[in-house]
Design an enzyme around this catalytic site. Structure first.
Site, PDB file in Angstrom:
ATOM      1  CE1 TYR A 125      55.456  41.081  37.797  1.00 50.65           C
ATOM      2  CE2 TYR A 125      56.638  41.721  39.785  1.00 50.65           C
ATOM      3  CZ  TYR A 125      55.529  41.809  38.970  1.00 50.65           C
ATOM      4  OH  TYR A 125      54.491  42.629  39.326  1.00 50.65           O
ATOM      5  CD  GLU A 213      52.754  43.004  36.222  1.00 52.59           C
ATOM      6  OE1 GLU A 213      52.566  42.528  37.344  1.00 52.59           O
ATOM      7  OE2 GLU A 213      51.949  42.857  35.267  1.00 52.59           O
TER       8      GLU A 213
END
Length: 403
Positions: A125, A213
């Site tokens: 991530y 993101e």
């Protein structure tokens, strides 16, 4: 301004950020054609169908009408056709959309990057955003990427790393190496990750992003580092510098009343209360909402008409607020600094006469330049508008209206 995944990926490619390739389509037959094109280019029968909405959690989300998940993997044109039929035009409910969900107008047919190879695959991530407490950009990253990243952040926050980047100096080489090292990468994968993070940060700055993101950030079995998904938000105040990006705006994903307010340069956010408010200045608007709550009501919206309120903007504000059936009263709270109160009062009267049939209490509190003259105009207008000069008077009238 939020972008769809396929739009964000196209922008990242301009900065040499490797992404999972795909083709965005809006009808079933085009999905089949996209699959055939991708399969021929990659020599891989597998492909992924992803719903394109401005919300996360699509993989776990479900389409109300068909029960299908928002992300599906298929290995034939028939599979892709079936998934497209089950997703396109449906209402996808995810953890971020709320129970109302969002209509899916487009899907992305993307290549499969989870192929076998000599090395282990891994999901990470990574995101970039502004850390307001430090006044610096921050790169947040974790070795535990994928659909359960929210649970990772909640249950094991020690697995979330942060790297602060001074906006004046940019991302330094040692910081990019540190990120790759903390992700447990080495060799070719580490080199590719350093390039990826550096180029991604450059994109974040150049595009005036509020947030990028990447989840998952994926290490393939042949050591490539790829953005499998991308959520991107652009600072609205910077859109004048990016006309091409501004043209990518999808108003169907936004609240219609907020879109209409934007056309009149009104700062509007819809809320769930019963008292509509129209105020000039963000600080005064926040204080007005607090006052409404103290008076026993709940704000139905945030509406800042700015420092140059006139009859047109007041009328537009009225019309937008009146579209909410939950509104039991409207409070107009204007401080006459840049704009004179008597001009605002004249605008309120004109708007009231144009709209007509307003059968809920209207409370107008004007303070500042020519406030007394403004109160006199409203009191003598013959309209069912209650005026006040003191904030305490306006609060009492609001309490009476919602009792």
């Amino acid at each position: 301004m939020n972008l769809h995944e396929y739009q964000a990926k196209e922008l990242l490619k301009n900065y040499k950020v490797p992404v999972q390739e795909g083709i965005a389509v809006d009808h079933v037959s085009a999905a089949e054609d996209a699959y055939k094109q991708i399969a021929s280019q990659t020599n891989n029968k597998f492909a992924v169908v992803k719903a394109q909405i401005h919300a996360g959690g699509r993989g776990k989300g479900k389409v109300i009408e068909t029960g299908m998940n928002g992300v599906k993997v298929g290995k034939s044109a028939e599979d892709i056709k079936s998934f497209a039929e089950g997703i396109l035009g449906g209402t996808l409910v995810t953890i971020q959309t709320g129970p109302a969900g969002k209509k899916v107008n487009k899907i992305l047919v993307a290549q499969d990057v989870y192929y076998d190879g000599p090395n282990k695959q891994k999901e990470f991530y990574l995101s970039i955003l502004l850390d307001r407490s430090s006044g610096q950009n921050v790169i947040m990253y974790s070795t535990e990427g994928g659909m359960d990243i929210e649970e990772v952040a909640h249950n094991t926050p020690e697995k979330i790393f942060k790297e602060l980047v001074h906006p004046g100096g940019g991302l330094l080489p040692f910081q990019a190496r540190k990120i790759a090292f903390n992700l447990g990468l080495s060799g070719e994968a580490m080199k590719n990750c350093i390039k990826f993070v550096t180029n991604l940060y450059n994109a974040y700055v150049d595009l005036d992003c509020g947030m990028i993101e990447i989840n998952p950030l994926f290490k393939t079995s042949d050591e490539k580092i790829i953005a499998v998904d991308c959520k991107m938000n652009i600072d609205d105040n910077a859109l004048t510098r990016h006309p091409i990006i501004s043209a990518l705006r999808d108003t169907s994903e936004e609240d219609p009343t907020e879109v209409e307010a934007g056309e009149y340069n009104l700062n509007f956010v819809k809320l769930d209360g019963n008292v509509g408010c129209m105020v000039n200045g963000a600080g005064l608007a926040m204080a007005t909402m607090d006052m409404i709550k103290l008076a026993g009501g709940e704000p139905a919206n945030f509406l800042d008409v700015g420092g140059s309120a006139n009859a047109q903007t007041v009328e537009a504000g009225f019309r937008i607020i009146m579209k909410d059936p939950n509104v039991k009263a409207i409070l107009i709270n204007i401080f006459g600094g840049i704009v004179r109160c008597d001009r605002v009062a004249a605008g309120v009267i004109e708007a009231f006469n144009k709209l007509g049939n307003i059968n809920i209490p209207i409370i107008v509190r004007l303070q500042g330049t020519n406030a007394v003259e403004a109160k006199k105009l409203i009191d003598e207008s013959g309209l069912k508008v209650q005026s006040a000069i003191l904030l305490s008077e306006a609060a009492a009238l609001v309490k009476q209206a919602v009792a």
